[in-house]
Design a protein around this motif. Structure first.
Motif, PDB file in Angstrom:
ATOM      1  N   GLY B  44       0.869  -1.878  -0.140  1.00  0.00           N
ATOM      2  CA  GLY B  44       0.085  -0.271   0.096  1.00  0.00           C
ATOM      3  C   GLY B  44       0.791   1.217   0.041  1.00  0.00           C
ATOM      4  N   ILE B  45       1.946   1.374  -0.699  1.00  0.00           N
ATOM      5  CA  ILE B  45       2.994   2.671  -0.889  1.00  0.00           C
ATOM      6  C   ILE B  45       2.959   2.771  -2.385  1.00  0.00           C
ATOM      7  CG2 ILE B  45       4.958   3.415  -0.477  1.00  0.00           C
ATOM      8  CD1 ILE B  45       5.561   0.673   1.664  1.00  0.00           C
ATOM      9  N   LYS B  46       2.838   4.049  -2.059  1.00  0.00           N
ATOM     10  CA  LYS B  46       2.633   4.962  -3.375  1.00  0.00           C
ATOM     11  C   LYS B  46       4.089   6.307  -3.175  1.00  0.00           C
ATOM     12  CE  LYS B  46      -1.411   3.854  -5.637  1.00  0.00           C
ATOM     13  NZ  LYS B  46      -1.185   2.023  -5.372  1.00  0.00           N
ATOM     14  N   PRO B  47       3.949   6.752  -4.214  1.00  0.00           N
ATOM     15  CA  PRO B  47       6.034   7.459  -4.256  1.00  0.00           C
ATOM     16  C   PRO B  47       5.083   8.721  -3.896  1.00  0.00           C
ATOM     17  CG  PRO B  47       5.529   6.534  -6.777  1.00  0.00           C
ATOM     18  CD  PRO B  47       4.026   6.175  -5.897  1.00  0.00           C
ATOM     19  N   ASP B  48       4.796   8.999  -3.425  1.00  0.00           N
ATOM     20  CA  ASP B  48       3.968   9.995  -3.254  1.00  0.00           C
ATOM     21  C   ASP B  48       4.147  10.040  -1.690  1.00  0.00           C
ATOM     22  OD1 ASP B  48       1.252   9.775  -3.044  1.00  0.00           O
ATOM     23  OD2 ASP B  48       0.864  11.132  -3.949  1.00  0.00           O
ATOM     24  N   HIS B  49       4.273   9.015  -1.233  1.00  0.00           N
ATOM     25  CA  HIS B  49       4.285   8.326   0.546  1.00  0.00           C
ATOM     26  C   HIS B  49       5.430   8.686   0.842  1.00  0.00           C
ATOM     27  CE1 HIS B  49       0.404   5.959   0.471  1.00  0.00           C
ATOM     28  NE2 HIS B  49      -0.317   6.872  -0.111  1.00  0.00           N
ATOM     29  N   VAL B  50       5.960   8.335   0.106  1.00  0.00           N
ATOM     30  CA  VAL B  50       8.130   9.687   0.708  1.00  0.00           C
ATOM     31  C   VAL B  50       7.947  10.398   0.614  1.00  0.00           C
ATOM     32  CG1 VAL B  50      10.063   8.909   0.321  1.00  0.00           C
ATOM     33  CG2 VAL B  50       9.016   6.827  -0.049  1.00  0.00           C
ATOM     34  N   LYS B  51       7.907  11.479   1.766  1.00  0.00           N
ATOM     35  CA  LYS B  51       7.778  12.715   2.227  1.00  0.00           C
ATOM     36  C   LYS B  51       8.929  13.082   3.329  1.00  0.00           C
ATOM     37  CE  LYS B  51       3.319  13.564   1.397  1.00  0.00           C
ATOM     38  NZ  LYS B  51       2.665  12.698   1.315  1.00  0.00           N
ATOM     39  N   SER B  52       9.760  12.283   3.705  1.00  0.00           N
ATOM     40  CA  SER B  52      11.077  12.755   4.348  1.00  0.00           C
ATOM     41  C   SER B  52      11.913  11.071   4.483  1.00  0.00           C
ATOM     42  CB  SER B  52      10.623  12.690   5.737  1.00  0.00           C
ATOM     43  OG  SER B  52       9.890  11.340   6.574  1.00  0.00           O
ATOM     44  N   LEU B  53      12.831  11.341   4.813  1.00  0.00           N
ATOM     45  CA  LEU B  53      14.252  10.125   4.194  1.00  0.00           C
ATOM     46  C   LEU B  53      13.565   9.199   5.368  1.00  0.00           C
ATOM     47  CD1 LEU B  53      17.494  11.993   4.758  1.00  0.00           C
ATOM     48  CD2 LEU B  53      16.215  10.195   3.268  1.00  0.00           C
ATOM     49  N   SER B  54      13.071   9.515   6.554  1.00  0.00           N
ATOM     50  CA  SER B  54      12.541   8.702   7.397  1.00  0.00           C
ATOM     51  C   SER B  54      10.972   7.680   7.109  1.00  0.00           C
ATOM     52  CB  SER B  54      11.548   8.845   8.904  1.00  0.00           C
ATOM     53  OG  SER B  54      10.653   9.601   9.321  1.00  0.00           O
ATOM     54  N   ASP B  55      10.454   7.484   6.132  1.00  0.00           N
ATOM     55  CA  ASP B  55       9.387   7.001   5.143  1.00  0.00           C
ATOM     56  C   ASP B  55      10.103   5.729   4.630  1.00  0.00           C
ATOM     57  OD1 ASP B  55       7.467   8.548   6.453  1.00  0.00           O
ATOM     58  OD2 ASP B  55       7.401  10.107   4.407  1.00  0.00           O
ATOM     59  N   LEU B  56      11.207   6.066   4.090  1.00  0.00           N
ATOM     60  CA  LEU B  56      12.174   4.978   3.432  1.00  0.00           C
ATOM     61  C   LEU B  56      12.172   3.567   4.471  1.00  0.00           C
ATOM     62  CD1 LEU B  56      14.685   3.838   1.701  1.00  0.00           C
ATOM     63  CD2 LEU B  56      16.211   4.302   2.991  1.00  0.00           C
ATOM     64  N   LYS B  57      11.550   3.434   5.917  1.00  0.00           N
ATOM     65  CA  LYS B  57      11.721   2.523   6.170  1.00  0.00           C
ATOM     66  C   LYS B  57      10.681   1.281   6.129  1.00  0.00           C
ATOM     67  CE  LYS B  57       9.889   4.312  10.557  1.00  0.00           C
ATOM     68  NZ  LYS B  57       8.976   5.582  10.342  1.00  0.00           N
ATOM     69  N   ASN B  58       9.481   2.220   5.128  1.00  0.00           N
ATOM     70  CA  ASN B  58       7.725   1.855   5.034  1.00  0.00           C
ATOM     71  C   ASN B  58       8.555   1.149   3.186  1.00  0.00           C
ATOM     72  OD1 ASN B  58       7.195   3.055   6.743  1.00  0.00           O
ATOM     73  ND2 ASN B  58       6.635   4.997   6.271  1.00  0.00           N
ATOM     74  N   MET B  59       8.805   1.226   2.978  1.00  0.00           N
ATOM     75  CA  MET B  59       9.686   0.633   1.024  1.00  0.00           C
ATOM     76  C   MET B  59       9.896  -0.584   1.352  1.00  0.00           C
ATOM     77  SD  MET B  59       9.116   2.499  -1.586  1.00  0.00           S
ATOM     78  CE  MET B  59      10.500   1.627  -2.335  1.00  0.00           C
ATOM     79  N   PRO B  60       9.701  -1.524   0.754  1.00  0.00           N
ATOM     80  CA  PRO B  60       9.835  -2.958   0.171  1.00  0.00           C
ATOM     81  C   PRO B  60      11.341  -2.856   0.530  1.00  0.00           C
ATOM     82  CG  PRO B  60       8.852  -2.535  -1.251  1.00  0.00           C
ATOM     83  CD  PRO B  60       8.635  -1.214  -0.092  1.00  0.00           C
ATOM     84  N   PHE B  61      12.165  -4.132   1.033  1.00  0.00           N
ATOM     85  CA  PHE B  61      13.565  -4.352   0.428  1.00  0.00           C
ATOM     86  C   PHE B  61      13.991  -5.032  -0.242  1.00  0.00           C
ATOM     87  CE2 PHE B  61      12.784  -5.198   6.020  1.00  0.00           C
ATOM     88  CZ  PHE B  61      13.829  -4.023   6.225  1.00  0.00           C
ATOM     89  N   THR B  62      14.708  -5.498  -0.561  1.00  0.00           N
ATOM     90  CA  THR B  62      15.042  -6.308  -1.849  1.00  0.00           C
ATOM     91  C   THR B  62      16.738  -6.899  -1.864  1.00  0.00           C
ATOM     92  OG1 THR B  62      15.086  -4.328  -3.692  1.00  0.00           O
ATOM     93  CG2 THR B  62      16.191  -5.891  -4.316  1.00  0.00           C
ATOM     94  N   THR B  63      16.501  -8.023  -2.609  1.00  0.00           N
ATOM     95  CA  THR B  63      17.058  -9.184  -1.256  1.00  0.00           C
ATOM     96  C   THR B  63      17.504  -9.888  -3.282  1.00  0.00           C
ATOM     97  OG1 THR B  63      15.053 -11.296  -1.941  1.00  0.00           O
ATOM     98  CG2 THR B  63      15.739 -10.023   0.312  1.00  0.00           C
ATOM     99  N   LYS B  64      18.320 -10.524  -2.794  1.00  0.00           N
ATOM    100  CA  LYS B  64      19.621 -11.415  -4.086  1.00  0.00           C
ATOM    101  C   LYS B  64      18.678 -12.511  -4.354  1.00  0.00           C
ATOM    102  CE  LYS B  64      23.782 -13.316  -4.372  1.00  0.00           C
ATOM    103  NZ  LYS B  64      24.426 -12.111  -4.435  1.00  0.00           N
ATOM    104  N   GLN B  65      17.277 -12.713  -3.316  1.00  0.00           N
ATOM    105  CA  GLN B  65      16.489 -13.135  -4.754  1.00  0.00           C
ATOM    106  C   GLN B  65      16.018 -12.593  -5.643  1.00  0.00           C
ATOM    107  OE1 GLN B  65      16.488 -17.392  -4.150  1.00  0.00           O
ATOM    108  NE2 GLN B  65      15.027 -17.016  -5.393  1.00  0.00           N
ATOM    109  N   ASP B  66      15.853 -11.396  -4.961  1.00  0.00           N
ATOM    110  CA  ASP B  66      14.854 -11.065  -6.424  1.00  0.00           C
ATOM    111  C   ASP B  66      15.494 -10.613  -7.561  1.00  0.00           C
ATOM    112  OD1 ASP B  66      12.482  -9.931  -4.328  1.00  0.00           O
ATOM    113  OD2 ASP B  66      13.914  -8.882  -3.194  1.00  0.00           O
ATOM    114  N   LEU B  67      17.074 -10.274  -7.051  1.00  0.00           N
ATOM    115  CA  LEU B  67      17.940 -10.565  -7.784  1.00  0.00           C
ATOM    116  C   LEU B  67      17.436 -12.011  -9.054  1.00  0.00           C
ATOM    117  CD1 LEU B  67      20.762  -8.400  -6.855  1.00  0.00           C
ATOM    118  CD2 LEU B  67      19.178  -7.579  -8.958  1.00  0.00           C
ATOM    119  N   ARG B  68      17.308 -12.481  -8.611  1.00  0.00           N
ATOM    120  CA  ARG B  68      17.137 -14.226  -9.029  1.00  0.00           C
ATOM    121  C   ARG B  68      16.154 -13.502 -10.067  1.00  0.00           C
ATOM    122  NH1 ARG B  68      19.777 -17.199  -4.355  1.00  0.00           N
ATOM    123  NH2 ARG B  68      22.594 -16.513  -4.890  1.00  0.00           N
ATOM    124  N   ASP B  69      15.496 -14.033  -9.447  1.00  0.00           N
ATOM    125  CA  ASP B  69      13.929 -14.125  -9.822  1.00  0.00           C
ATOM    126  C   ASP B  69      13.369 -13.476 -10.729  1.00  0.00           C
ATOM    127  OD1 ASP B  69      13.360 -15.848  -7.749  1.00  0.00           O
ATOM    128  OD2 ASP B  69      12.450 -14.323  -6.292  1.00  0.00           O
TER     129      ASP B  69
END
Lengths: 139, 436
Positions: B44-69
């Motif tokens: 449920g995150i849209k790009p305009d939800h990132v209003k401050s640096l502390s909003d970064l923590k709501n973004m999903p992680f990326t893992t090595k598995q994502d690169l493989r997939d």
């Protein structure tokens, strides 16, 4: 006293041949060798005609080697001579760490190599009791 | 010297730059990368939800598995035509992870590496020998471009053929060595066997080490082999993020400065995935905020470290990451105790009677974990008696017990009998993997 080499060898097939082949290739004559069954590694003790050269060659080939002095005693080939020598050492209150021998010497009696915690004292008591302690050039 | 003004900005200035770049990159990946859009929509995150640096923590992680997939180019934000370089990770298991660079990415990469090389003392007077393997690995070419950009004379000798490396060092008057720390120690050893004293007979005075972590004890070994006046620094990066150039040590040797105008660093608890407060130790998570081709957001590095925000004596204000304590996926659990191989290395390198190389073999016997550590005998004076060698084994064993709280069996082996590595050292063998 004579010089002996102590070489660290791993307990695996061919490790002694690895040492002796380096000696052979460089025309170094092996006079005595001793090693006993130990689980992981062994300290191989050898006496050769050119100890300094042998140490350099072995070290270059990746072996951990140390030259140490050793007491070598000439013993006549008659019953009881070894017992006599060991008694002299025991009466001087010296403990023996290890013992081995040089059997083949050209027209000379065999040598017994003995290590104690005090080599100087061992030489002195043996000489006082009439034993012939050999030097490197006597080999 | 300090290469770029971005290394000395105030915290406010740097955060302002980070926020505007983060907002731009989040918008871009949402628009251009279906896999990112899907993950963000799920949370449920849209790009305009990132209003401050502390909003970064709501973004999903990326893992090595994502690169493989998404192998090979699924997470890229540009078309293949816009790429000017493609690399792949050393990927020991499964498919490699593929990374790409646009022309502008190459400029950023070169700039980031130049900064780190300058931090380690590099100038345009240096003759730099790069003993990383060239090819798909990012390490060699990353350092290559960054050093050339400074104006150093770069010799791309690659890894291997160590005797020839030493010949070049001597004949070219090499002043700077790029290698993995374990290969640098090996080169030094081989030079000694060839009859050179690296400290006196070679001119190498700067070591820029990377590709694997370097412990403090290893750094001391480096001084012993290469000379007390060598500038020994390490730097950090990984191909998924850019390659080398994420961070590096300055000559104050108090952590690795992160290029914060290009990367945002966070520390998380690897279990709960919560962001930890500044100064706490945990897993490093990095977001790339300037890259065009592959700007990974919140990439789980699996490296364990902590961040230090205090300005450094060198004059740089960028956040520093502490020397890695290990990788969350390198960690061994032995009889329930968490063990990082780096802890064992610290102990071993402080024992003068043994060499710098070692092997750890973990196994299970009668349902109990066992750990055997093979070390090379270096001190010949112990050959007087089995008692002295036994005492050495016993001493190492009790030091390991003090640090780790578990018993290891110590096995002395002959000098130079353990495997040497020209790239990343693989010193741990875990034989328990196929067992219940």
């Amino acid at each position: 006293m004579i010089k002996q080499l102590s070489v660290f060898v791993q307990n695996e097939v061919g490790s002694l041949a690895g040492v002796t082949s380096i000696l052979k290739e460089n025309n170094i004559n092996l006079k005595a060798i001793a090693s006993f069954d130990t689980p992981e590694f062994a300290i191989l003790r050898i006496v050769v005609d050119q100890p300094d050269k042998a140490k350099i060659l072995l070290a270059e080939n990746g072996y951990a080697v140390k030259i140490t002095e050793a007491v070598a005693v000439e013993l006549e080939d008659v019953p009881g001579t070894l017992n006599g020598m060991l008694t002299v050492i025991a009466e001087a209150n010296l403990g023996i760490n290890y013992i081995y021998s040089i059997v083949i010497r050209h027209k000379k009696a065999p040598l017994i190599i003995v290590n104690t915690d005090n080599l100087e004292k061992t030489v002195t008591v043996l000489r006082e009791n009439g034993y012939l302690v050999a030097d490197q050039e006597d080999l | 010297m300090i290469w770029a003004k971005e290394e000395t900005l105030s915290r406010n200035e740097i955060e302002e730059i980070q926020l505007s770049r983060l907002q731009e990159v989040v918008r871009r990946i949402y628009e251009k990368v279906p896999a990112y859009r899907k993950k963000m929509d799920q949370q449920g995150i849209k790009p305009d939800h990132v209003k401050s640096l502390s909003d970064l923590k709501n973004m999903p992680f990326t893992t090595k598995q994502d690169l493989r997939d998404n192998y090979p180019f699924g997470l890229f934000t540009v078309s293949k035509k816009e790429l000017v370089r493609i690399h792949a990770s050393s990927g020991t298991t499964g498919k490699p992870t593929v990374v790409g660079y646009t022309r502008n990415d190459m400029k950023i990469w070169t700039e980031c590496v130049s900064r780190i090389a300058a931090m380690g003392g590099t100038t345009d007077d240096d003759v730099a020998q790069i003993c990383f393997g060239y090819g798909m690995f990012t390490g060699a070419l990353g350092l290559h471009y960054g050093l050339e950009n400074i104006g150093a004379s770069v010799c791309p000798t690659s890894s291997g053929n160590t005797q020839k490396q030493i010949m070049y060092m001597k004949d070219f008057g090499t002043t700077l060595l790029v290698a993995t720390p374990s290969y640098a120690l090996h080169i030094g050893e081989v030079a000694r066997q060839m009859g050179f004293d690296p400290a006196k007979d070679l001119k190498v005075k700067i070591g820029l080490f990377g590709g694997e972590g370097m412990t403090e004890a290893m750094r001391q070994e480096m001084y012993k082999l290469w000379g007390q006046d060598m500038k020994v620094t390490q730097n950090y990066g990984m191909s998924e993020l850019i390659g080398p150039g994420v961070s590096g040590e300055c000559l104050e040797l108090c952590g690795m400065h992160i290029n914060e105008d290009h990367f945002i660093a966070e520390i998380i608890d690897p279990e709960t995935e919560e962001v930890l407060p500044p100064g706490e130790k945990g897993e490093l998570v990095i977001s790339c905020i300037t890259k065009e081709a592959l700007p990974l957001i919140r990439y789980r590095t699996r490296d364990i470290t902590r961040l230090m925000y205090e300005p450094c004596k060198c004059g740089r204000t960028t956040v520093r990451m502490e020397n890695l304590s290990g990788r969350s996926d390198d960690m061994l659990i032995i009889r329930g105790v968490n063990v990082f191989p780096s802890q064992i290395e610290e102990v071993l390198l402080k024992v003068p009677e043994i060499g710098a190389h070692y092997e750890i073999i973990v196994d299970r016997k009668d349902h109990l974990d066992t750990m055997e550590i093979k070390v090379e005998l270096a001190d010949e004076s112990l050959l007087d008696s089995y008692a002295k060698l036994g005492e050495l084994e016993h001493r190492i064993k009790s030091k390991i017990r003090v640090i780790l709280g578990i018993d290891a069996s110590i096995k002395l082996v002959a000098p130079r009998s353990l495997k040497r590595f020209e790239g990343k050292a693989r010193r741990v063998t875990d034989l328990r993997t196929n067992m219940l």
